[in-house]
Scaffold this active site. Sequence first.
Site, PDB file in Angstrom:
ATOM      1  N   GLU A   1      -8.952  -3.064   2.312  1.00 20.68           N
ATOM      2  CA  GLU A   1      -8.369  -2.477   3.516  1.00 20.68           C
ATOM      3  C   GLU A   1      -9.371  -2.580   4.668  1.00 20.68           C
ATOM      4  OE1 GLU A   1      -6.323   1.376   2.655  1.00 20.68           O
ATOM      5  OE2 GLU A   1      -7.150   1.082   0.640  1.00 20.68           O
TER       6      GLU A   1
ATOM      7  N   HIS B   1       0.801  -1.223   0.000  1.00 21.42           N
ATOM      8  CA  HIS B   1       0.000   0.000   0.000  1.00 21.42           C
ATOM      9  C   HIS B   1       0.837   1.277   0.000  1.00 21.42           C
ATOM     10  CE1 HIS B   1      -3.904   1.578  -0.294  1.00 21.42           C
ATOM     11  NE2 HIS B   1      -4.028   2.079   0.913  1.00 21.42           N
TER      12      HIS B   1
ATOM     13  N   SER C   1      -2.847   5.414  10.350  1.00 24.49           N
ATOM     14  CA  SER C   1      -1.951   6.370   9.689  1.00 24.49           C
ATOM     15  C   SER C   1      -0.554   6.285  10.289  1.00 24.49           C
ATOM     16  CB  SER C   1      -2.479   7.793   9.852  1.00 24.49           C
ATOM     17  OG  SER C   1      -1.507   8.740   9.435  1.00 24.49           O
TER      18      SER C   1
ATOM     19  N   TYR D   1     -12.361  -0.335   0.952  1.00 21.27           N
ATOM     20  CA  TYR D   1     -12.337  -0.479   2.409  1.00 21.27           C
ATOM     21  C   TYR D   1     -13.410  -1.425   2.939  1.00 21.27           C
ATOM     22  CZ  TYR D   1      -8.903   3.248   2.799  1.00 21.27           C
ATOM     23  OH  TYR D   1      -7.756   3.983   2.703  1.00 21.27           O
TER      24      TYR D   1
ATOM     25  N   HIS E   1      -0.490   2.458   7.286  1.00 19.32           N
ATOM     26  CA  HIS E   1      -0.634   2.894   5.909  1.00 19.32           C
ATOM     27  C   HIS E   1       0.712   3.254   5.266  1.00 19.32           C
ATOM     28  CE1 HIS E   1      -4.919   3.112   4.948  1.00 19.32           C
ATOM     29  NE2 HIS E   1      -4.574   3.691   3.801  1.00 19.32           N
TER      30      HIS E   1
END
EC number: 3.5.1.23
Length: 785
Positions: free
Chosen positions: A551, A137, A361, A590, A246
């Site tokens: 995801e 990713h 994140s 997602y 991520h």
Amino acid sequence: MARASMALQVPSLNVCARKRCRLFWVSLVVLLLASSTRVAFSDSKYLVGLGSYDITGPAADVNMMGYAMLEQTTSGVHFRLRARSFIVAEPGKNRVVFVNLDACMASQIVTIKVLERLKARYGELYTEKNVAISGIHTHAGPAGYLQYVVYIVTSLGFVRQSFDALVDGIEQSIIQAHENLRPGSIYVNTGEVIDAGINRSPSAYLNNPTEERSKYKYDVDKEMTLIKFVDDEWGPIGSFNWFATHGTSMSNTNSLISGDNKGAAARFMEDWFEQNSGASSESVQSAAEGIPRRVSSIIPDVHSRHREHELLELAASFGSAPGKPATKILSVAQRVRSALRKADKPSFVSAFCQSNCGDVSPNVLGAFCKDTGLPCDFNHSTCGGKNELCVARGPGYPDEFESTRVIGERQFRRAVELFNNATEELTGQIDYRHTYLDFSQLEVMVPKQGGGGTEAVKTCPAAMGFAFAAGTIDGSGAFDFKQGDDKGNAFWKIVGGMLKAPNEEQIACQQPKPILLDTGEMTLPYQWAPSVLPIQILRVGQLVILSVPGEFTTMAGRRLRDAVKQVLTSGKNEKLHVVIAGLTNTYSQYITTFEEYEIQRYEGASTLYGPHTLSAYIQEFQKLAGALVRDQTVEPGPQPPDMLSKQISMLTPVLMDTTPLGTNFGDCSTDVPMNATYKRGSMVSVVFWSACPRNDLMTEGTFALVEILQGTDTWIPAYDDDDFCLRFIWSRPAKLSSRSHATIEWRIPQSATPGVYRIRHFGAAKALLGSVRHFTGSSSAFVVA
């Protein structure tokens, strides 16, 4: 070695006749060889093989995959991308393949074409059932390799070079792994990585039930699961790990191809092992200083006895070399890592795989407003109502390269600890299950609202909500979209409806998501979004890999893992390591929990198949797990489409490359200063007259090279464009210009060996009639003191 020592221990038999003696020795050798073979396979129940191959795509003009920013196109290389594979087999029985890509995600059409090639080469040995292809990713790789329209809009359609680089590289990495299959063992270890991810949608996470949240210490998964591969003869040969964060340490303004934090971690660990044989915390520290030591492990410090002025005199004898013709093989031969590899031993392969990263994140300092410096609005991630002003900060803020290094290093350092202390051996059978499902109309049994049994509901055709267009704190959208929008607005509904207006059934099915793009029902010029998706379970002893095509958020992943584990253990106290391999085999955006979906932040708005998407995954994965336990076959399901022949590309081709009159490709445009001396930690920059990198991707080669002088006349490769410290930056003076420059920047590592260096560039230029000519050039020499 064992055979030789056994043979030496056999005494000489002088009393036997010559023929009888010869017969005795032949018989004994046969017995010894047979015995040795049996011992090798009885010591290890598995055959293990690893492979790695370059998948770096076009480094110029091609849109980057991830942020969906039309203006974010490639213009150089931060470091190269690779496909890393492992194969584990039980001799004569089952085997599984796992491929980890330095790419944003897997692609259905890439998977289809890789499987076709494997079938042509190996027959039914490797199929969709036992092969998993997963993306890390990174948002800094070339786009254009997926087949559904919505994922190739910003890349101006399909990009054949991106696609070919992936298919070729995946195939080659699997071939390597297959050819490297040897008796070996696998060990597993787990541990927490505390500081490499935060929840970027905490308001959605908080909508999950309080009693469920209370079971967990954190609002993101901190656990890393690592497997260590050990060859019976050679010892450790690699490691793969799964951890959720991520690939967005590099921002949506970056234009250099990069594996982001996970790609960086893989680079660090492979270099660490090759240079230090997996030893000591001291070697880990040297990597933490910026890059694992390399040069001093290749050549001796031949200059340590020289004074600096003597080095300067030596450097002065090497001016910049004018550009000259070269061959592609020269670039490949100069790769630094080929100098590290031992020809008689498999090279060490380390992969940092993705997991349930949906709401995680790596920008761990949090989200702040660019105009005020204050934290962003908690529920909507806006600043004064504008999403564009809300940006998350990585640990190296404002330097995204430093943030990438730090988050990569944190994963790398934990992986080394787990690697060095892995003692739990994987034992038991290898097995797998795979099926395709139509997620646009899947019937799912869910608990009734308010309790009292279950009821049947359905998933929906794919659709994207308004909050999708708002983006995230890692990369915001535009206009007046915002996260947490469960209403939408009339203007954008009209705009979206011009493409395809959703019917009442679709609107009701997707509630409370307001539909911006009804992608699942858009078919011109071909399908905009997938409906048929693969799900897969791979099992190696007590390790279970759940291959998911999207995801999953933190809590969605937890629910899936727990549900599958419950089926596999059947209530027994069996120790299993269940990991989620995200973005695997294809991509469908997602998957949130039902409760997170209600909040309609970015992740909920990007959960394509409606509020019951997660329940559908759990239900169908439980079926696969049950079939695994009962040793039952499963139906293959509906086949996904192969739309390669339908793909459209609007990317302008390279017409020709030119240089100014009297200048060659590879000439220095801006050289290092005369008599230059640099300290470690400083930046060296050189500019060359160059050509478009799309002319040749330099696969398994390099565009940029730093060489160190050995003795008085031999240049040795020291760093290349597969190194974190070296950047290849390509530019042209105007958009349609046929002239271009290559800027090569080298941030000198603290571990660099003092000596005389120069910077070299490799490229390929296209003539007007289409022929491609390779070239090379180098800077003047300079001193690193």
